[in-house]
Design a protein around this motif. Structure first.
Motif, mmCIF file in Angstrom:
data_model
loop_
_atom_site.group_PDB
_atom_site.id
_atom_site.type_symbol
_atom_site.label_atom_id
_atom_site.label_comp_id
_atom_site.label_asym_id
_atom_site.label_seq_id
_atom_site.Cartn_x
_atom_site.Cartn_y
_atom_site.Cartn_z
ATOM 1 N N THR B 89 33.844 12.152 -12.305
ATOM 2 C CA THR B 89 33.508 12.258 -13.741
ATOM 3 C C THR B 89 34.292 13.516 -14.274
ATOM 4 O O THR B 89 34.794 13.479 -15.353
ATOM 5 C CB THR B 89 32.093 12.370 -14.013
ATOM 6 O OG1 THR B 89 31.408 11.406 -13.388
ATOM 7 C CG2 THR B 89 31.592 12.669 -15.450
ATOM 8 N N ALA B 153 27.913 16.066 -14.485
ATOM 9 C CA ALA B 153 27.701 14.717 -14.921
ATOM 10 C C ALA B 153 28.157 13.666 -14.113
ATOM 11 O O ALA B 153 29.542 13.995 -13.423
ATOM 12 C CB ALA B 153 28.160 14.581 -16.440
ATOM 13 N N ALA B 155 28.700 10.203 -14.645
ATOM 14 C CA ALA B 155 28.417 8.610 -15.339
ATOM 15 C C ALA B 155 29.975 8.258 -15.668
ATOM 16 O O ALA B 155 30.075 7.495 -16.402
ATOM 17 C CB ALA B 155 27.496 8.563 -16.462
ATOM 18 N N ALA B 159 31.111 8.166 -19.708
ATOM 19 C CA ALA B 159 29.647 8.426 -19.742
ATOM 20 C C ALA B 159 28.970 7.333 -20.461
ATOM 21 O O ALA B 159 28.049 7.633 -21.279
ATOM 22 C CB ALA B 159 29.481 9.700 -20.747
ATOM 23 N N SER B 164 24.241 7.561 -18.542
ATOM 24 C CA SER B 164 24.162 8.748 -18.982
ATOM 25 C C SER B 164 23.338 9.290 -19.909
ATOM 26 O O SER B 164 23.015 10.364 -20.232
ATOM 27 C CB SER B 164 25.431 9.077 -19.942
ATOM 28 O OG SER B 164 25.536 8.001 -20.964
ATOM 29 N N SER B 173 22.762 13.044 -14.097
ATOM 30 C CA SER B 173 22.557 12.724 -15.503
ATOM 31 C C SER B 173 21.261 13.663 -15.931
ATOM 32 O O SER B 173 20.700 13.252 -17.030
ATOM 33 C CB SER B 173 22.070 11.187 -15.390
ATOM 34 O OG SER B 173 21.883 10.811 -16.747
ATOM 35 N N GLN B 177 24.630 16.356 -17.357
ATOM 36 C CA GLN B 177 25.075 15.394 -18.535
ATOM 37 C C GLN B 177 24.848 16.004 -19.784
ATOM 38 O O GLN B 177 25.566 15.757 -20.713
ATOM 39 C CB GLN B 177 24.353 14.184 -18.292
ATOM 40 C CG GLN B 177 24.759 12.863 -19.196
ATOM 41 C CD GLN B 177 26.283 12.474 -18.933
ATOM 42 O OE1 GLN B 177 26.685 11.975 -17.746
ATOM 43 N NE2 GLN B 177 27.037 12.418 -19.675
ATOM 44 N N TRP B 180 27.588 18.192 -20.393
ATOM 45 C CA TRP B 180 28.720 17.678 -20.571
ATOM 46 C C TRP B 180 29.027 17.051 -22.110
ATOM 47 O O TRP B 180 29.852 17.202 -22.772
ATOM 48 C CB TRP B 180 28.613 16.285 -19.808
ATOM 49 C CG TRP B 180 30.110 15.374 -19.920
ATOM 50 C CD1 TRP B 180 31.140 15.657 -19.073
ATOM 51 C CD2 TRP B 180 30.372 14.559 -20.720
ATOM 52 N NE1 TRP B 180 32.051 14.854 -18.938
ATOM 53 C CE2 TRP B 180 31.531 13.963 -20.212
ATOM 54 C CE3 TRP B 180 29.988 13.913 -21.954
ATOM 55 C CZ2 TRP B 180 32.325 13.146 -20.826
ATOM 56 C CZ3 TRP B 180 30.770 12.846 -22.487
ATOM 57 C CH2 TRP B 180 31.910 12.397 -22.098
#
Lengths: 275, 613
Positions: B89, B153, B155, B159, B164, B173, B177, B180
């Motif tokens: 990611t 993160a 995902a 995302a 996410s 997450s 996240q 992010w």
């Protein structure tokens, strides 16, 4: 020889070698698509091949020109003059129109096949629900009544991990399995759902891929043409265990399929519904 | 036309170290700040890609050295699956936004737009400075997310919710996240400030005689890329805010009744596809933000080193504009198997394959420029022709993926990874390298080492093909992307592991080759051959300023432009290049072949291309 012009020669050689490797490995199919096992899959493969030939020709031609120009017009002597040349309208029109027409043809055949693949499934198609969850696939068969019972994540509980509606009479005779068995040469229509996050129902051998989206039902129908056992990897990132989320599809004769299905318990026995 | 500020009205040259090099409002310093920061982010992203290669190549095997350096990511010497997803990611995020977007728009945009337009600085120097510092803040937030509980993160750079949106869905997450999303929002604020500056500067601060149709293609490409960014990034900003609301305030923009970890989330009425639309409404224009500036850079360098005018300048400008426009209506091709309406897919197919036409035109124009040239091969030129090769290779595979029928099989396989890495990680990065080698003498007054540069090119060119070309084979076989391991998949041929090993070896060699580049940068700063003002014998304006240009760029007198940027090898001229500042009485021009050129155009306005039509 002008300084650096050896790199023009080297570049031409490198490009030719790279193109040669590409042409041999791909043309000779060193690594290839899994053998196709569905009717629409053959269409996808045919389109793939056509596109490969068209793009392959462009790939080779452009690289040959690039290699030739770089080799041929490298600065070799101080007397050499670059040819002052601004544009060439007819040539530009040709090399705008030829790609445009080629791409239009590819679009035309591509979208025709696309609409055929996504057309309404034939009436005799066997419905099956594919339910994605972290990190497994489950499959729901309609049972004797031929109708899939309602699915919704809000029905999920400890007693009913499948999310079928116990109030829906159509769900009682439904069959839930962890393997997907389908009969050979019979259309199957998969209704795809998810309990939690996005997943993607991918059967490489059958050229099937359709996302499982929480909150909506997606659909994909296909006709298996080869018996065998096929992997169903998840093709949409779904969490830490994405890479182990793999189901299996068994394509078998109708008799074998019916025999297998008859052995599976129904939803009502699995969750202990009393009538 | 706004009048150009004189040396006096442009912000004063600062005298203190802090004002001059740190909180600087000088576009050249800001460009260097962007390049260094983005370069560091690129290096971090590269190391992450190495980490990702480890479990793919040696599944389950202990790699003690890596585990020692990154103890937080490894367990028993093996990269953990959640760490793999976090690296994947963050690699994508850093490379796309924090490296390529930042270095191309923030770095080259800042450096070249004022210099090639003939301006003293950006239109809004303070906003420009702010843009960099806000960008730095977004970098720090993004990097901080690597160190929070649950990790960064995980995902994907796309995302997608619900992954996410729900903390329990995947380890990263949680706070990772959230950071992010905040970092992306802050990044977008910075990019909007930058974009406003680039657009305004191109429109309003061109020097006398610099009509739009006399702009070098670099400026055209940066200008259109800036417009794309300004219009597309806010969609992702909105998307990120909605996702934050879903995560923290219980809204349901992207969620509808899901059960994660046995927990039922009673959200209702949202749909994850909304995020996909918002994300790709930026996401696809974004890849053109990343490829247009390299196209401009490459056009400039090929013309200069072929000693020929760029072939079909006007067609080049129109295709940049066409790509810019079309880039907004192709995003749905990322969603052919998402459950999006099939008619919508058909429409996106049409637009997607149409956008290939201007790209093809540009490729043919580069070939046309090479044809009958007098080709020199300094390092920038090698990267430029390397760009042409990889752009063709990576562009053609887009024709497979743009076709929804074929995409059914190839979507989310390594074929896609191969496709966009050959365009983004190779072509766009080649554009960056070409640009750095070419403009380094202007930035620092010294040339980079050609020996090291050429070695760097060859290792990188062959290495990049070595990494990404075999990924097509993996894609043919149906190998899904974003997988930590493939042990369960029976349909993959056993020799995929040999291909993985080949890819990884190529990746380590190519990555290590970048050390040559870094060494060359540092060495050349102090030891490089001193560069004259115009070492490449180029026409564009920046080469008329000293190397490096002083504060305000042009000294007392603003440059006046009399011709376009591509008067190379004009018949009858005294030398094979004619800078844009040379009056027409002194040297002939090839600018308007079909119409006689009268007096030099003394208005710098866009309407001035009366002969060009």
């Amino acid at each position: 020889m002008q300084a650096g012009s050896v790199h023009g020669v080297l570049f031409a050689v490198a490009v030719l070698v790279l193109v040669g490797i590409g042409v041999v490995t791909i043309g000779d199919q060193w690594w290839w698509l899994p053998p196709v096992a569905s009717i629409h899959g053959a269409t996808i493969d045919a389109l793939f091949t056509v596109t490969l030939v068209v793009t392959g020709i462009v790939f080779i031609l452009v690289h040959l020109l690039l290699a030739y120009f770089v080799w041929r017009y490298r600065a070799r002597s101080p007397q050499q003059q670059a040819y002052f040349y601004l544009e060439n309208r007819p040539l530009e029109v040709v090399y705008t129109l030829v790609p445009a027409l080629t791409l239009t043809s590819l679009i035309a055949v591509g979208t025709r096949a696309w609409f055929r693949i996504h057309s309404s499934p034939p009436a005799e198609a066997m419905p099956v629900r594919v339910i994605g969850e972290q990190f497994a696939w489950r499959f729901q068969y309609p049972g004797a009544d031929g109708t899939l019972g309602r699915f919704h994540p809000r029905f999920i509980s400890e007693e009913n991990p499948f999310g079928l509606d116990p109030e829906d009479p159509a769900s009682h005779d439904d069959i839930i399995t962890t393997e997907l068995h389908v009969p050979l040469n019979r259309p199957v229509v998969a209704y795809i759902n998810s309990k939690d996050v996005l997943h993607s129902f991918f059967v490489p051998a059958l050229r099937v891929k359709q996302d499982a989206v929480p909150g909506m039902t997606t659909r994909f129908w296909f006709i298996p043409t080869q018996t065998g056992t096929y992997d169903i990897p998840c093709a949409e990132l779904c969490g830490q265990g994405h890479y182990i989320m793999r189901g299996q599809m068994v394509v078998e004769s109708n008799a074998a399929f019916e025999a297998w299905l008859a052995q599976q318990p129904t939803f009502s026995t699995m969750v202990g519904l009393s009538h | 036309m706004a009048t150009q500020p004189t040396a006096a009205t442009v912000h004063q040259e600062p005298t203190s170290f802090w004002r001059r090099y740190i909180f600087s409002m000088d576009h050249k310093v800001i460009a260097i700040q962007y390049m260094i920061t983005a370069g560091l982010m690129g290096i971090i992203g590269l190391v992450m890609s190495w980490l990702m290669r480890m479990p793919l190549t040696w599944p389950g095997e202990s790699i003690p050295i890596a585990a020692k350096i990154f103890p937080g990511l490894f367990e028993g010497g093996v990269l953990r699956p959640d760490a793999y997803l976090a690296m994947m990611t963050m690699h994508g995020t850093l490379m796309v936004f924090f490296f390529l977007t930042a270095i191309l728009l923030g770095g080259f945009g800042n450096l070249l737009i004022p210099l090639q337009c003939g301006a003293r600085d950006m239109a809004f120097p303070f906003v420009n400075m702010l843009s960099y510092w806000v960008f730095l803040l977004s970098c720090l937030i993004m990097l901080a997310s690597l160190f929070v509980t649950g990790g960064a993160a995980a995902a994907g750079w796309t995302a997608y919710p619900p992954l996410s949106a729900v903390a329990a869905a995947v380890p990263g997450s949680g706070l990772g996240q959230t950071l992010w999303l905040i970092a992306m929002a802050v990044f977008i604020v910075s990019s909007v400030m930058g974009g406003l500056n680039y657009i305004t500067t191109v429109l309003n601060l061109r020097t006398q005689g610099m009509s739009m149709m006399r702009l070098p293609l670099t400026v055209w490409a940066l200008f259109v890329a800036a417009i794309i960014g300004l219009l597309a990034f806010p969609a992702l900003f909105a998307g990120a805010v909605l996702l934050l609301l879903d995560r923290h305030l219980g809204t349901s923009f992207y969620l509808d009744h899901i059960v994660v970890g046995g927990q039922h989330l009673a959200r209702e009425g949202g749909n994850p596809l909304l995020w996909q639309h918002l994300f790709w409404f930026l996401g696809h224009p974004e890849v053109y933000i990343l490829i247009l500036p390299p196209m401009g850079i490459v056009s400039e360098i090929i013309a200069n080193n072929a000693r020929k005018p760029i072939f079909a300048y006007r067609a080049m400008v129109y295709s940049i504009i066409a790509i810019g426009f079309l880039s907004f209506i192709v995003w749905g091709h990322h969603m052919f198997v998402s459950g999006m309406n099939i008619w919508l897919s058909a429409a996106f197919t049409l637009t997607t394959l149409i956008i290939a036409v201007p790209s093809a035109v540009k490729t043919f124009n580069w070939l046309g420029t090479l044809w009958r040239g007098k080709l020199r091969f300094p390092t920038p030129m090698l990267f430029a022709i390397g760009f042409v090769s990889t752009f063709v290779t990576g562009g053609l595979t887009g024709i497979f993926l743009g076709n929804p029928t074929i995409d059914i099989q190839l979507h989310d396989t390594y074929f896609v990874v191969a496709h966009f890495h050959i365009v983004m990680a190779t072509s766009a990065v080649f554009g960056v390298f070409a640009g750095v080698y070419y403009w380094f003498p202007k930035m620092f007054g010294r040339l980079m080492s050609e020996r090291l540069g050429k070695l760097h090119f060859w290792l990188t060119f062959l290495g990049m093909y070595g990494i990404f070309f075999p990924m097509h084979y993996l894609g043919f076989m149906g190998m899904p992307r974003r997988y930590y391991g493939f042990g369960l998949l029976q349909y993959l041929a056993p020799d995929t592991q040999a291909i993985q090993l080949f890819i990884t070896i190529s990746a380590f060699i190519t990555g290590a080759a970048q050390l040559l580049f870094l060494y060359n940068l540092v060495w050349s700063l102090w030891r490089g051959k001193r560069a004259e003002a115009n070492p490449w014998q180029a026409n564009t304006l920046e080469w008329q300023a000293p190397s490096p240009p002083p504060h305000g760029n042009w000294g007392e007198h603003m440059p006046v432009v009399y011709r376009w940027a591509y008067d190379y090898s004009v018949p009858g001229a005294s030398q094979d290049f004619i800078p844009q500042t040379v009056p027409l009485e002194q040297e002939p021009t090839g600018e308007h072949r079909r119409a006689a050129v009268a007096a030099p155009e003394l208005s710098g306005n866009g309407e001035a291309h009366r002969n060009g039509g």
